[in-house]
Design an enzyme around this catalytic site. Structure first.
Site, PDB file in Angstrom:
ATOM      1  N   GLY A   1      70.835  41.488  40.328  1.00  0.00           N
ATOM      2  CA  GLY A   1      71.834  41.967  41.275  1.00  0.00           C
ATOM      3  C   GLY A   1      71.947  43.472  41.167  1.00  0.00           C
ATOM      4  O   GLY A   1      71.516  44.054  40.162  1.00  0.00           O
TER       5      GLY A   1
ATOM      6  N   GLN B   1      76.130  51.590  41.703  1.00  0.00           N
ATOM      7  CA  GLN B   1      75.064  51.800  40.706  1.00  0.00           C
ATOM      8  C   GLN B   1      73.970  52.727  41.220  1.00  0.00           C
ATOM      9  O   GLN B   1      73.169  53.227  40.431  1.00  0.00           O
ATOM     10  CB  GLN B   1      74.434  50.467  40.293  1.00  0.00           C
TER      11      GLN B   1
ATOM     12  N   HIS C   1      81.771  45.692  39.879  1.00  0.00           N
ATOM     13  CA  HIS C   1      81.272  47.069  40.053  1.00  0.00           C
ATOM     14  C   HIS C   1      81.993  47.769  41.207  1.00  0.00           C
ATOM     15  O   HIS C   1      82.213  48.980  41.155  1.00  0.00           O
ATOM     16  CB  HIS C   1      79.766  47.066  40.350  1.00  0.00           C
TER      17      HIS C   1
ATOM     18  N   HIS D   1      80.030  39.721  38.642  1.00  0.00           N
ATOM     19  CA  HIS D   1      79.613  40.971  37.984  1.00  0.00           C
ATOM     20  C   HIS D   1      79.470  42.103  39.015  1.00  0.00           C
ATOM     21  O   HIS D   1      79.958  43.216  38.797  1.00  0.00           O
ATOM     22  CB  HIS D   1      78.290  40.702  37.245  1.00  0.00           C
ATOM     23  N   GLU D   2      78.809  41.792  40.133  1.00  0.00           N
ATOM     24  CA  GLU D   2      78.617  42.815  41.179  1.00  0.00           C
ATOM     25  C   GLU D   2      79.943  43.182  41.821  1.00  0.00           C
ATOM     26  O   GLU D   2      80.208  44.358  42.102  1.00  0.00           O
ATOM     27  CB  GLU D   2      77.645  42.325  42.257  1.00  0.00           C
TER      28      GLU D   2
ATOM     29  N   CYS E   1      73.430  44.686  32.190  1.00  0.00           N
ATOM     30  CA  CYS E   1      73.663  45.498  33.390  1.00  0.00           C
ATOM     31  C   CYS E   1      72.594  46.577  33.444  1.00  0.00           C
ATOM     32  O   CYS E   1      72.304  47.200  32.423  1.00  0.00           O
ATOM     33  CB  CYS E   1      75.051  46.125  33.327  1.00  0.00           C
ATOM     34  N   LEU E   2      72.035  46.793  34.618  1.00  0.00           N
ATOM     35  CA  LEU E   2      70.985  47.807  34.756  1.00  0.00           C
ATOM     36  C   LEU E   2      71.523  49.211  34.449  1.00  0.00           C
ATOM     37  O   LEU E   2      70.751  50.110  34.117  1.00  0.00           O
ATOM     38  CB  LEU E   2      70.381  47.759  36.168  1.00  0.00           C
TER      39      LEU E   2
END
Ligand code: GNR
Ligand code: NI
Length: 160
Positions: free
Chosen positions: A47, A52, A137, A133-134, A91-92
């Site tokens: 995702g 991000q 953000h 999670h997204e 997480c990226l």
């Protein structure tokens, strides 16, 4: 399409609240395309949320490798939740760290697609985790904020 740079954990952008998309312009379409490409480029990415890549808009993409394929969410709202599950998240924007987080077992999410059509989706398992999670953000929340017992695990970095 183009790859976008991923903003890292310490960048204050990740702590801001993203604004709703009022009109789906070519710029938003390009953002969605670039976000999918950027997510797939890192093969661990399931995702990616617009903040991000430095864009404070309520947009994210998800692909957990199930039959849904690539899912795009504009102005998402989680409208129902049920139960609980724990999942070891990454997480990226926070490479090398993981933590167990408690999330709803099932969710119902409402959003617009790239054509501006509203849709609803029910999700469970990793898909539900990823959407939550997204969505966090978009509100400046990172999974490390929700680590069970505050425990962060320092994972091995993958070799390039
Ligand atoms: O790539 C990711 N993996 C992941 C693993 C477990 C739970 C959530 C995620 S999302 C994350 C990509 C990312 O940082 N999205 O914001
Ligand atoms: Ni993330």
């Amino acid at each position: 399409m183009a790859l976008r740079n991923i903003v890292m954990e310490t960048d204050p952008l990740l702590r801001k609240t993203s604004r709703p998309v009022e009109e789906i312009t070519p710029r938003i379409i390009k953002l969605l395309d670039d976000m999918a490409e950027t997510m797939y480029y890192d093969n661990r990415g399931v995702g990616l949320a617009a903040p991000q890549v430095g864009v404070l808009r309520r947009v994210f993409v998800v692909d957990v490798g199930d039959d849904h394929g690539l899912l795009e969410f504009i102005n998402p709202e989680i409208i129902e939740t049920e139960g609980e599950q724990e999942y070891q998240e990454g997480c990226l924007s926070i490479p090398g760290k993981t933590a167990k987080v408690k999330r709803p077992a099932k969710i119902k999410v409402k959003a617009q697609d790239r054509n501006g059509e509203e849709f609803e989706l029910e999700a469970e398992g990793l898909l539900a985790v990823c959407i939550c999670h997204e969505n966090d953000h978009l509100n400046g929340i990172l999974f490390t904020d929700k680590a069970i017992d505050g425990k962060i695990y320092y994972a091995e970095q993958d070799e390039e």
